[in-house]
Enzyme design. Structure first.
Site: not given
Ligand code: GLN
Length: 500
Positions: A82, A157, A181
């Site tokens: 990532k 994400s 994410s």
């Molecule tokens: N969807 C969550 C957010 O927008 C989790 C993001 C993540 O785990 N990095 O914060």
């Protein structure tokens, strides 16, 4: 053997072929690079492909093998990272314009660990800017599409990490999980993703979003590959003060273990009305598989689940507002408005180079931390966070692992939730609890929806007990793994991808 055959292998299968010299890492890597160059234009899973670096690493791996000094099971295996995980000499952007052109002078600990295990880092995968999002739509650079259906999101994400594994561009990736994410995109793309216990894996060199919640973890097509990758990255790191100094067990030993007598908890709050019928049915099938294997199924309660989203979006934004203060146009990336003085430089750099969701979070986070509101919001959220930990502590007095859906629905359409941040945030309802409590949790496929999209089942374990998750996941995978693939791997034509 055709290219299609080896692209779909697990890490262990490919390692065996490499070991027997039926394949070499250079030819595997070359073919994947070719597939990416032809197909990823449609998917958008990579922000950067490191052809030169990958081929050089593959060549070194083949040379080691030929001289009898292979480094083990990950040696020569193409993997992705990532793009908020630092890679020495290779641009790391967090999918943000504010880090565009930033070339880290060092490797994150996880990068260094994979490299020293011989892995071939094929490229950096797409994500929501600074990992803020659930659909990958917040990437400042490009859309990432779900390989199962190009009109849908891969989740976020770590959307690019999930999509590239589902599309068979690599054998595994590392994602990060602050509120889901790793697990949400894993579930949307039909792959297996694990968020380890907070502190199990070093965060050194990983761009910080919310430091008390962030954790790096593996995303793979199968459970065994996931265990192999965790083995390589887990362990104490003196450069991350939150990393736990505990022995790392042999995760492969957890696979294939008998599940008879294991106590599995079903949180009643995770089976609320909001979950779609086909998702519920698929998760119930996974539960039946465990029951048939002799596991004892019990109902448990996580009574504070309804506060998860609110609590998370206070804690995470507060930490983000502080973490992101370092992007000021001075230390990293591009600088705007310099000629107009310091304040203008800050304003223009941050105002123009952070995307709208990141700005929303910085403002929300700054607000909940500001004098007069700190007690009402931030302190209160910290107290509720404590209650989450207690919910899980109580549940784990009675069970060894918890099972439930990863998300209330399968992958949604690109654009469907983008104008409604709250609707977007609600995708995280089942995943956030494990982050707030610091517990390991994974998502693995357990079937297809009525509209033929993958469905993920989530397992949550006790602190540092990733092994039990692997045992349970392996038992589910044996019965319910998805046989369909999103499209003909490495087909260079249109393949079977649906474009609505
Ligand atoms: N969807 C969550 C957010 O927008 C989790 C993001 C993540 O785990 N990095 O914060």
């Amino acid at each position: 053997m055709t290219v299609q055959d080896f692209a779909s292998m697990s890490i262990a299968e490919l390692a065996q072929k490499l070991e027997k010299k039926e394949l070499c890492s250079v030819e595997v890597t070359q073919n994947l690079l070719k597939a990416i160059s032809v197909q990823d234009e449609r998917i958008g899973s990579f922000l950067k492909v490191d052809e030169k670096g990958a081929l050089a690493a593959a060549k070194s791996s083949d040379e080691r093998r030929n001289s009898g000094s292979s480094l083990g099971v990950l040696d020569g295996i193409p993997l992705g990272l990532k793009d908020l995980i630092s890679t020495e000499g290779l641009e790391t952007t967090a999918a943000s314009k504010i880090l565009q052109g930033y070339i880290p002078p060092f490797d994150a600990t996880v990068t260094a660990k994979l490299k020293s295990a011989g892995a071939v880092i094929i490229g950096k995968t797409n994500l929501d800017e600074f990992a803020m999002g659930s659909s990958n739509e917040n990437s400042a650079f490009k859309v990432c599409r779900n390989p199962w259906d190009l009109s849908r999101t891969p989740g976020g994400s770590s959307g690019g990490s999930a999509a590239s594994v589902a599309a068979r561009f690599c054998y595994g990736t590392l994602g990060t999980d602050t509120g889901g994410s790793i697990r949400l995109p894993a579930s949307f793309c039909g792959i297996t993703g694990l968020k380890p216990t907070y502190g199990r894996v070093s965060r050194y060199g990983v761009v910080a979003f919310a430091s008390s919640l962030d954790q790096v973890g593996p995303m793979t097509r199968d459970v065994e590959s996931n265990a192999l990758m965790l083995q390589a990255i887990a362990g104490h790191d003196s450069r991350d003060s939150t990393s736990i100094n505990a022995e790392v067990p042999d995760y492969q030993a957890a696979l294939g273990k008998n599940i008879a007598g294991l106590r599995i908890g079903i949180p009643k709050e995770y089976f609320s009305d909001g979950i779609r019928a086909d998702v519920r049915a698929a998760v119930e099938r996974a539960i039946s598989v465990l029951e048939a294997g002799g596991a004892v199924i019990k109902e448990v309660s996580l009574p504070h689940t309804k506060y998860a989203v609110a609590t998370y979006y206070i804690v995470a934004t507060a930490e983000a507002s502080s973490n992101l203060s370092r992007y000021d146009g001075v230390r990293y990336g591009p600088r705007l408005g310099e000629e107009q003085g310091l304040n203008q430089m800050y304003q223009q750099t941050r105002g123009q180079l952070f995307g709208p969701e990141v700005q929303r979070r910085i403002m929300l986070g700054t607000y909940v931390l500001s004098a007069g509101y700190y007690d009402a919001f931030y302190l209160r959220a910290q107290k509720v966070r404590r209650l989450f930990a207690e919910d899980f502590t109580n549940a784990f007095k009675e069970v060894d692992a918890i099972i439930g859906p990863t998300s209330p629905t399968p992958a949604f359409k690109i654009g469907e939730n983008i104008d409604d941040p709250l609707a977007m945030y609600l995708n995280d309802i089942f995943t956030i609890g494990a982050n707030l409590a610091g517990l390991p949790a994974m998502s693995l496929p357990c079937g297809l929806s009525d509209d033929k999209m993958p469905i993920g089942v989530q397992l949550i374990g006790g602190a540092l007990d990733e092994s039990t998750l692997f045992t349970v996941a392996h038992a589910i995978e044996k019965e319910l793994s998805i046989k369909e693939v999103p499209f003909n791997p490495l087909s260079l034509g249109e393949g079977g991808v649906r474009v609505d």
